[in-house]
Design a protein around this motif. Structure first.
Motif, PDB file in Angstrom:
ATOM      1  N   SER A  51       0.843  -1.184   0.000  1.00 43.49           N
ATOM      2  CA  SER A  51       0.000   0.000   0.000  1.00 43.49           C
ATOM      3  C   SER A  51       0.884   1.241   0.000  1.00 43.49           C
ATOM      4  CB  SER A  51      -0.881  -0.001   1.251  1.00 43.49           C
ATOM      5  OG  SER A  51      -1.514   1.255   1.399  1.00 43.49           O
ATOM      6  N   CYS A  52       0.688   2.105  -1.002  1.00 46.05           N
ATOM      7  CA  CYS A  52       1.446   3.358  -1.042  1.00 46.05           C
ATOM      8  C   CYS A  52       1.114   4.220   0.166  1.00 46.05           C
ATOM      9  CB  CYS A  52       1.162   4.103  -2.339  1.00 46.05           C
ATOM     10  SG  CYS A  52       1.979   3.343  -3.770  1.00 46.05           S
ATOM     11  N   ALA A  53      -0.132   4.185   0.607  1.00 45.45           N
ATOM     12  CA  ALA A  53      -0.514   4.930   1.814  1.00 45.45           C
ATOM     13  C   ALA A  53       0.193   4.341   3.032  1.00 45.45           C
ATOM     14  CB  ALA A  53      -2.028   4.891   2.004  1.00 45.45           C
ATOM     15  N   GLY A  54       0.360   3.038   3.075  1.00 44.77           N
ATOM     16  CA  GLY A  54       1.071   2.387   4.170  1.00 44.77           C
ATOM     17  C   GLY A  54       2.555   2.734   4.177  1.00 44.77           C
ATOM     18  N   LEU A  55       3.148   2.807   2.989  1.00 49.52           N
ATOM     19  CA  LEU A  55       4.555   3.205   2.904  1.00 49.52           C
ATOM     20  C   LEU A  55       4.738   4.656   3.341  1.00 49.52           C
ATOM     21  CD1 LEU A  55       5.693   1.493  -0.409  1.00 49.52           C
ATOM     22  CD2 LEU A  55       6.620   1.088   1.869  1.00 49.52           C
ATOM     23  N   LEU A  56       3.798   5.518   2.950  1.00 48.38           N
ATOM     24  CA  LEU A  56       3.874   6.921   3.368  1.00 48.38           C
ATOM     25  C   LEU A  56       3.718   7.045   4.879  1.00 48.38           C
ATOM     26  CD1 LEU A  56       4.082   9.917   2.707  1.00 48.38           C
ATOM     27  CD2 LEU A  56       1.622   9.906   2.228  1.00 48.38           C
ATOM     28  N   ARG A  61       6.181   8.107  10.075  1.00 50.87           N
ATOM     29  CA  ARG A  61       6.380   7.654  11.457  1.00 50.87           C
ATOM     30  C   ARG A  61       7.871   7.447  11.746  1.00 50.87           C
ATOM     31  NH1 ARG A  61       2.977   5.311  15.511  1.00 50.87           N
ATOM     32  NH2 ARG A  61       1.525   6.651  14.413  1.00 50.87           N
ATOM     33  N   ALA A  62       8.598   6.906  10.774  1.00 52.23           N
ATOM     34  CA  ALA A  62      10.036   6.687  10.961  1.00 52.23           C
ATOM     35  C   ALA A  62      10.775   8.018  11.104  1.00 52.23           C
ATOM     36  CB  ALA A  62      10.593   5.881   9.793  1.00 52.23           C
ATOM     37  N   ILE A  63      10.403   9.008  10.311  1.00 50.68           N
ATOM     38  CA  ILE A  63      11.024  10.328  10.435  1.00 50.68           C
ATOM     39  C   ILE A  63      10.712  10.931  11.794  1.00 50.68           C
ATOM     40  CG2 ILE A  63      10.922  12.708   9.591  1.00 50.68           C
ATOM     41  CD1 ILE A  63      10.721  11.562   6.777  1.00 50.68           C
ATOM     42  N   MET A  64       9.473  10.804  12.212  1.00 51.92           N
ATOM     43  CA  MET A  64       9.053  11.336  13.504  1.00 51.92           C
ATOM     44  C   MET A  64       9.831  10.675  14.650  1.00 51.92           C
ATOM     45  SD  MET A  64       5.118  11.664  14.828  1.00 51.92           S
ATOM     46  CE  MET A  64       4.898   9.929  15.020  1.00 51.92           C
ATOM     47  N   ASN A  65      10.132   9.387  14.507  1.00 52.36           N
ATOM     48  CA  ASN A  65      10.862   8.644  15.534  1.00 52.36           C
ATOM     49  C   ASN A  65      12.375   8.647  15.312  1.00 52.36           C
ATOM     50  OD1 ASN A  65       8.533   7.928  16.906  1.00 52.36           O
ATOM     51  ND2 ASN A  65       8.229   6.102  15.656  1.00 52.36           N
ATOM     52  N   ILE A  79       9.642   4.289  -4.247  1.00 53.18           N
ATOM     53  CA  ILE A  79      10.175   4.590  -5.581  1.00 53.18           C
ATOM     54  C   ILE A  79      10.123   3.341  -6.452  1.00 53.18           C
ATOM     55  CG2 ILE A  79      12.295   5.172  -6.836  1.00 53.18           C
ATOM     56  CD1 ILE A  79      12.945   7.056  -4.425  1.00 53.18           C
ATOM     57  N   GLN A  80      10.479   2.203  -5.887  1.00 51.80           N
ATOM     58  CA  GLN A  80      10.458   0.940  -6.624  1.00 51.80           C
ATOM     59  C   GLN A  80       9.053   0.599  -7.104  1.00 51.80           C
ATOM     60  OE1 GLN A  80      12.027  -2.375  -4.393  1.00 51.80           O
ATOM     61  NE2 GLN A  80      10.925  -3.863  -5.637  1.00 51.80           N
ATOM     62  N   TYR A  81       8.048   0.826  -6.249  1.00 52.07           N
ATOM     63  CA  TYR A  81       6.660   0.506  -6.603  1.00 52.07           C
ATOM     64  C   TYR A  81       5.944   1.666  -7.275  1.00 52.07           C
ATOM     65  CZ  TYR A  81       7.173  -3.756  -3.913  1.00 52.07           C
ATOM     66  OH  TYR A  81       7.584  -4.979  -3.446  1.00 52.07           O
ATOM     67  N   LYS A  82       6.677   2.754  -7.554  1.00 56.86           N
ATOM     68  CA  LYS A  82       6.158   3.912  -8.268  1.00 56.86           C
ATOM     69  C   LYS A  82       4.967   4.565  -7.556  1.00 56.86           C
ATOM     70  CE  LYS A  82       7.721   2.345 -12.814  1.00 56.86           C
ATOM     71  NZ  LYS A  82       8.614   1.317 -12.395  1.00 56.86           N
ATOM     72  N   CYS A  83       5.100   4.728  -6.259  1.00 63.46           N
ATOM     73  CA  CYS A  83       4.076   5.431  -5.492  1.00 63.46           C
ATOM     74  C   CYS A  83       4.118   6.910  -5.843  1.00 63.46           C
ATOM     75  CB  CYS A  83       4.307   5.246  -3.990  1.00 63.46           C
ATOM     76  SG  CYS A  83       4.075   3.545  -3.438  1.00 63.46           S
ATOM     77  N   PRO A  84       2.964   7.532  -6.005  1.00 69.99           N
ATOM     78  CA  PRO A  84       2.930   8.944  -6.442  1.00 69.99           C
ATOM     79  C   PRO A  84       3.663   9.887  -5.476  1.00 69.99           C
ATOM     80  CG  PRO A  84       0.739   7.974  -6.559  1.00 69.99           C
ATOM     81  CD  PRO A  84       1.631   6.971  -5.914  1.00 69.99           C
ATOM     82  N   TRP A  85       3.616   9.647  -4.177  1.00 67.21           N
ATOM     83  CA  TRP A  85       4.238  10.560  -3.225  1.00 67.21           C
ATOM     84  C   TRP A  85       5.753  10.501  -3.254  1.00 67.21           C
ATOM     85  CZ3 TRP A  85       7.496   8.809   0.541  1.00 67.21           C
ATOM     86  CH2 TRP A  85       7.431   7.453   0.885  1.00 67.21           C
TER      87      TRP A  85
END
Length: 88
Positions: A51-56, A61-65, A79-85
């Protein structure tokens, strides 16, 4: 390549950390499979899909932590899965 949910806009109904439902989820669903942290796949139609939303959500969360290793992993998968974000 795995099934990818690019237009998935919501990331909810994911069991909280430490719950029995999360413990029942397979390790490949998480960016940190050893500790079962940062899920990025959803169970849809009998399959685990990226899920691109899950990756985002995992990336944010990782940046926040301050977990740069996980943040980099989430971004590279996006990037590999070509997520728009990931292209911004």
């Amino acid at each position: 390549m795995a099934d990818v949910m690019k237009n998935d806009r919501s990331w909810k109904n994911i069991p909280p950390a430490g719950s029995s439902k999360r413990e029942d989820m397979p390790a490949h669903v998480f960016l940190d499979p050893k500790n079962k942290r940062y899920p990025y796949k959803k169970y849809v139609d009998g399959k685990w899909k990226v899920s691109c939303a899950g990756l985002l959500a995992a990336y944010r969360r990782a940046i926040m932590n301050k977990d740069s290793e996980i943040a980099n992993k989430a971004r590279s998968l996006a990037i590999q899965y070509k997520c728009p974000w990931a292209n911004k």
